[in-house]
Scaffold this active site. Sequence first.
Site, PDB file in Angstrom:
ATOM      1  N   ALA A 107      37.900  42.116  34.706  1.00 22.78           N
ATOM      2  CA  ALA A 107      38.327  40.724  34.665  1.00 22.78           C
ATOM      3  C   ALA A 107      38.734  40.325  33.255  1.00 22.78           C
ATOM      4  O   ALA A 107      38.308  40.940  32.278  1.00 22.78           O
ATOM      5  CB  ALA A 107      37.198  39.826  35.147  1.00 22.78           C
ATOM      6  N   ASP A 167      44.050  39.328  33.894  1.00 21.46           N
ATOM      7  CA  ASP A 167      44.811  38.438  34.781  1.00 21.46           C
ATOM      8  C   ASP A 167      43.875  37.331  35.263  1.00 21.46           C
ATOM      9  O   ASP A 167      43.401  37.328  36.399  1.00 21.46           O
ATOM     10  CB  ASP A 167      45.383  39.225  35.957  1.00 21.46           C
ATOM     11  N   ASN A 224      36.787  38.109  21.730  1.00 22.19           N
ATOM     12  CA  ASN A 224      37.338  36.918  22.368  1.00 22.19           C
ATOM     13  C   ASN A 224      36.254  35.858  22.531  1.00 22.19           C
ATOM     14  O   ASN A 224      35.082  36.170  22.740  1.00 22.19           O
ATOM     15  CB  ASN A 224      37.978  37.268  23.718  1.00 22.19           C
ATOM     16  N   PHE A 241      36.321  30.957  29.504  1.00 26.68           N
ATOM     17  CA  PHE A 241      36.708  30.758  30.911  1.00 26.68           C
ATOM     18  C   PHE A 241      37.904  29.818  31.039  1.00 26.68           C
ATOM     19  O   PHE A 241      37.931  28.920  31.895  1.00 26.68           O
ATOM     20  CB  PHE A 241      35.545  30.214  31.744  1.00 26.68           C
ATOM     21  N   ASN A 244      36.460  37.331  40.298  1.00 25.30           N
ATOM     22  CA  ASN A 244      35.354  37.124  39.372  1.00 25.30           C
ATOM     23  C   ASN A 244      35.138  35.617  39.215  1.00 25.30           C
ATOM     24  O   ASN A 244      36.050  34.895  38.820  1.00 25.30           O
ATOM     25  CB  ASN A 244      35.700  37.787  38.032  1.00 25.30           C
ATOM     26  N   SER A 276      29.079  36.252  30.330  1.00 25.21           N
ATOM     27  CA  SER A 276      29.985  35.963  29.230  1.00 25.21           C
ATOM     28  C   SER A 276      29.220  35.237  28.124  1.00 25.21           C
ATOM     29  O   SER A 276      28.445  34.322  28.401  1.00 25.21           O
ATOM     30  CB  SER A 276      31.139  35.072  29.701  1.00 25.21           C
ATOM     31  N   ASN A 278      30.585  33.286  26.000  1.00 25.39           N
ATOM     32  CA  ASN A 278      31.455  32.225  25.500  1.00 25.39           C
ATOM     33  C   ASN A 278      31.343  30.891  26.230  1.00 25.39           C
ATOM     34  O   ASN A 278      32.071  29.949  25.927  1.00 25.39           O
ATOM     35  CB  ASN A 278      32.908  32.702  25.516  1.00 25.39           C
ATOM     36  N   THR A 279      30.455  30.817  27.216  1.00 27.94           N
ATOM     37  CA  THR A 279      30.139  29.551  27.870  1.00 27.94           C
ATOM     38  C   THR A 279      28.684  29.226  27.537  1.00 27.94           C
ATOM     39  O   THR A 279      27.805  30.035  27.815  1.00 27.94           O
ATOM     40  CB  THR A 279      30.324  29.648  29.398  1.00 27.94           C
ATOM     41  N   LYS A 321      27.780  40.834  37.332  1.00 28.64           N
ATOM     42  CA  LYS A 321      28.176  41.403  36.042  1.00 28.64           C
ATOM     43  C   LYS A 321      27.140  41.037  34.992  1.00 28.64           C
ATOM     44  O   LYS A 321      26.852  39.858  34.770  1.00 28.64           O
ATOM     45  CB  LYS A 321      29.558  40.891  35.633  1.00 28.64           C
ATOM     46  N   ASN A 369      29.480  43.443  30.509  1.00 28.94           N
ATOM     47  CA  ASN A 369      30.382  42.483  29.897  1.00 28.94           C
ATOM     48  C   ASN A 369      30.493  42.795  28.406  1.00 28.94           C
ATOM     49  O   ASN A 369      30.030  43.834  27.942  1.00 28.94           O
ATOM     50  CB  ASN A 369      29.846  41.057  30.128  1.00 28.94           C
ATOM     51  N   GLY A 425      34.527  50.023  26.835  1.00 26.92           N
ATOM     52  CA  GLY A 425      34.910  51.052  25.872  1.00 26.92           C
ATOM     53  C   GLY A 425      35.438  52.345  26.455  1.00 26.92           C
ATOM     54  O   GLY A 425      35.291  53.405  25.835  1.00 26.92           O
ATOM     55  N   THR A 443      40.276  46.757  27.324  1.00 26.43           N
ATOM     56  CA  THR A 443      40.719  46.822  25.932  1.00 26.43           C
ATOM     57  C   THR A 443      41.602  48.037  25.679  1.00 26.43           C
ATOM     58  O   THR A 443      42.598  47.943  24.946  1.00 26.43           O
ATOM     59  CB  THR A 443      39.502  46.836  24.985  1.00 26.43           C
TER      60      THR A 443
END
Length: 368
Positions: A72, A75, A121, A125, A150, A186, A188-189, A229, A258, A308, A330
């Site tokens: 995820a 896209d 990153n 979201f 996802n 994640s 980042n939230t 995840k 993740n 990785g 990546t």
Amino acid sequence: MSNLLLYQLAKPFLFKMDPEAAHHLIIDGMGAAAKIPGMPAMLSATWGTKATPELAVDLFGLHFHHPIGLAAGLDKNAKAVTGLSRVGLSFMEVGTVTPKGQAGNEQPRLFRLPPDEALINRMGFNNDGADVMAERLAKLGRRRIPLAVNIGKNKLTPNENAADDYRECVLKLFPYGDFFVVNISSPNTPDLRALQHGDELRGLLDAVKDEMEKQATSRGELPKPILVKVAPDNSEEQLAYMAEAIQLSGMSGIIATNTTIGRDGLTHGNAGETGGLSGRPLTKRSTEVVRSLYAMTNGKLPIIGSGGIFTAADAYEKIKAGASLVEVYTAMIYKGPGLLKELHKGLLRLLKQDGYTRITQAVGADHR
């Protein structure tokens, strides 16, 4: 001209662009190209991989031509499903999607670390929302490869109400996903990773499963598989609890892992940026998590290994550690879609080298 060379010619141009601008150029471009008559077939001819019985995997009631899919994040809004399904992937995830569209974190929020073969990153979201994704997927019709959706929660939704967001995503997107992935990992939230632990995890997973069963029953269908995840930044004790909770909640599998908040061994100047780190620095740790989870679940809960994977050896190590399928992201940025043929060919060679006739025979081989 080889597939890898084609991308290497374009890469200097793309890497001179802002990373997020380059990302949108590729995804929007693939989405537009797929609508041109004959273009999907051309993508298949240029980048596609052949179905190979030795690499085929049957899992979750689905058939995968080989074990390599797309993680995820590439896209996010299901804009390029048709194009990406033609470049040699055996499955792909779209998202992370939230019930309501949201802008995500402030830019810049995506950073390359070329000497480290990594990305950082802190997107947060950013996505168009579940309704827009549903509209896009409804127009696609029959897909060539299995599609995972996802799902996550909106930034402004407090954790005590998170289950409502995940339920809403399942409700709106049930018809369009072949399986679903609950993203609670994640970095980042704010506070999202807290949902991986304690009663929050069990309560959330029970709610998602309940909604999945409701949607299936209302449509006279079977429930879709649900995977969870997890983050790489968990202790063995935390992983053991999560593995138990995921099994007890009746989930279909785990995606490990993740991105990481760790920064060990980085050399590039962007190493100090906050956010989730993906790519080469995550290779070893994500494989360790796969190995631990396989042992903790006695190999009874399917695992998708992610983190990785740049070479066939990287993918094969995750498979031998216990992954039934693997995902790339990546490495696609650094090597292009030609990576998929390279991995496909390399896995066939490694299988033969070890005397296996099917990739499924290598799953968990390190534990035997």
